[in-house]
Scaffold this active site. Structure first.
Site, short mmCIF file in Angstrom:
data_model
loop_
_atom_site.label_atom_id
_atom_site.label_comp_id
_atom_site.label_asym_id
_atom_site.label_seq_id
_atom_site.Cartn_x
_atom_site.Cartn_y
_atom_site.Cartn_z
N ASN A 288 -10.49 -2.76 -6.80
CA ASN A 288 -9.66 -1.82 -7.57
C ASN A 288 -10.17 -1.60 -8.99
O ASN A 288 -9.78 -0.63 -9.66
CB ASN A 288 -8.21 -2.31 -7.64
CG ASN A 288 -7.46 -2.18 -6.33
OD1 ASN A 288 -6.51 -2.90 -6.06
ND2 ASN A 288 -7.89 -1.24 -5.48
N ASP B 9 0.82 -1.21 0.00
CA ASP B 9 0.00 0.00 0.00
C ASP B 9 0.86 1.26 0.00
O ASP B 9 1.96 1.28 0.55
CB ASP B 9 -0.90 -0.01 1.24
CG ASP B 9 -2.04 0.99 1.13
OD1 ASP B 9 -2.37 1.40 -0.01
OD2 ASP B 9 -2.58 1.37 2.17
#
Length: 248
Positions: free
Chosen positions: A67, A19
């Site tokens: 996503n 991340d």
């Protein structure tokens, strides 16, 4: 800074939530895709370091099913990076086998073909297996496993009373590898984000503020050092674990 690690207690399976790529780029006045490109370099670094340390499985959360809701240009750039990164000789140079898990029905034919080719090309590599979680959702994985088990019961191949934890694990996308010993999340967020929910039931969790593009070999060593300082009890008492250790 190098960390003194106990080489007899290296986690055999490390899972990482990579991340912070976009935020790393934006803090530098760059487009988010610049951060994803830099993140690929980190994958190369960390892969080499894991091989050096003797890690056997490295599972990387590359792209979640959620996503797909990102801007179209960012999704396209990420898929393009998947293609180019699979050309990397890191797999052959470091004797790394490549595997992919996830819902591949939404991935383009071009990317799917390259994924298959890379899996086949690296199938006999044995130092470590890199597993890429692509278009992955743990909830979807468990739902698919449930459907598979239900079909086996319907077909008379499995009795409902024989369904247990092992049955579920065998029907997950990850059935070819052990559960993670250590889960690392970079970027400062403190959540699991629909990643390996079944598999991390007893994994050690490690969160750090460092964005993925800035995550170095020493950061990995620090995470492993933290892991080695913990006592993994799996529901037992401290005394029981110590007694078992002394009996060996």
């Amino acid at each position: 800074m190098e960390y003194a690690l106990d080489m007899t207690r290296i986690p055999q399976h490390i899972a990482i939530i990579m991340d912070g790529n976009g935020r790393w780029a934006m803090e530098r006045g760059k487009e988010r895709t610049y951060g994803h490109q830099a993140g690929v370099e980190t994958v190369r670094r960390i892969t080499k370091e894991c091989v050096r340390l003797g890690v056997k499985y490295l599972t990387l959360y590359t792209f979640s099913t959620e996503n797909w809701n990102r801007p179209t240009d960012e999704v396209a750039a990420l898929m393009g990076l998947v293609l180019t990164s699979l050309e990397d000789e890191i797999f052959m140079k470091n004797n790394v086998r490549f595997r992919v898990i996830g819902d591949r029905s939404r991935i383009s034919a071009e990317v799917n073909k390259k994924l298959d080719e890379t899996e086949q090309h690296t199938a006999h590599n044995s130092a470590m297996t890199m597993v890429v979680a692509l278009s992955y959702s743990s909830k979807l994985e468990i739902a698919k496993a449930t459907q598979s088990i239900a079909q086996q019961v319907k077909d008379g191949l499995l009795h409902v009373d024989d369904i247990n934890e092992t049955t579920i694990s065998q029907n997950l996308w990850t059935n070819f590898m052990p559960d993670p010993d250590l889960l690392i999340r970079t970027g400062g967020e403190l959540r699991i984000s629909n990643y390996l929910l079944w598999q991390i039931a007893y994994s050690e969790l490690y969160f750090c503020d460092t964005y993925w593009p800035a995550f170095m070999e020493q950061d990995l060593q620090k995470a492993i050092c933290s892991y080695q300082q913990r006592q993994r009890r799996f529901g037992k008492t401290e005394a029981q674990v110590e007694d078992e250790k002394n009996e060996k």
